[in-house]
Scaffold this motif. Sequence first.
Motif, PDB file in Angstrom:
ATOM      1  N   GLN A 191       4.025 -11.748   2.749  1.00  0.00           N
ATOM      2  CA  GLN A 191       4.595 -12.042   1.978  1.00  0.00           C
ATOM      3  C   GLN A 191       4.643 -12.771   0.793  1.00  0.00           C
ATOM      4  N   ILE A 209       0.898 -12.184  -0.437  1.00  0.00           N
ATOM      5  CA  ILE A 209       1.025 -11.301  -1.292  1.00  0.00           C
ATOM      6  C   ILE A 209       1.399 -12.169  -2.460  1.00  0.00           C
ATOM      7  N   ILE A 223      -3.144  -7.414  -6.048  1.00  0.00           N
ATOM      8  CA  ILE A 223      -2.372  -6.793  -5.539  1.00  0.00           C
ATOM      9  C   ILE A 223      -1.429  -6.494  -6.314  1.00  0.00           C
ATOM     10  N   THR A 235       3.170  -3.069  -2.245  1.00  0.00           N
ATOM     11  CA  THR A 235       3.281  -3.031  -0.975  1.00  0.00           C
ATOM     12  C   THR A 235       3.807  -2.074  -0.373  1.00  0.00           C
ATOM     13  N   ARG A 252       5.983   0.060   2.785  1.00  0.00           N
ATOM     14  CA  ARG A 252       5.252   0.391   4.019  1.00  0.00           C
ATOM     15  C   ARG A 252       5.740   1.298   5.047  1.00  0.00           C
ATOM     16  N   TYR A 258       1.449  -1.523   6.372  1.00  0.00           N
ATOM     17  CA  TYR A 258       0.819  -1.469   5.172  1.00  0.00           C
ATOM     18  C   TYR A 258       0.074  -1.095   4.724  1.00  0.00           C
ATOM     19  N   LEU A 310      -1.506  -2.117   0.656  1.00  0.00           N
ATOM     20  CA  LEU A 310      -2.046  -2.900  -0.403  1.00  0.00           C
ATOM     21  C   LEU A 310      -2.580  -1.945  -1.121  1.00  0.00           C
TER      22      LEU A 310
END
Length: 76
Positions: free
Chosen positions: A43, A46, A52, A55, A57, A65, A67
């Motif tokens: 985190q 990011i 970015i 994100t 999951r 993950y 991105l």
Amino acid sequence: MKEFGVISGRTIVLNRKAINLSIFVFLSIRVSHHSKNWIDRLQNLINKYDEITETLRLTGSENDYMLKIFTTSIKA
């Protein structure tokens, strides 16, 4: 309509070339061990990069993950 909950949001579409973010990349990340410390570090990383923009999951795949990155070049 917004007051009645019919409109729940708005979307802005940017011309990425006009702001020199013409490269769009999905970066997949696979993690061997998930921990609170690792998630906090991810985190923080990011949050350092405005490029970015999302994100995700993932489940049901080999990657954990994904991105979404907009940038000026692959090197950047």
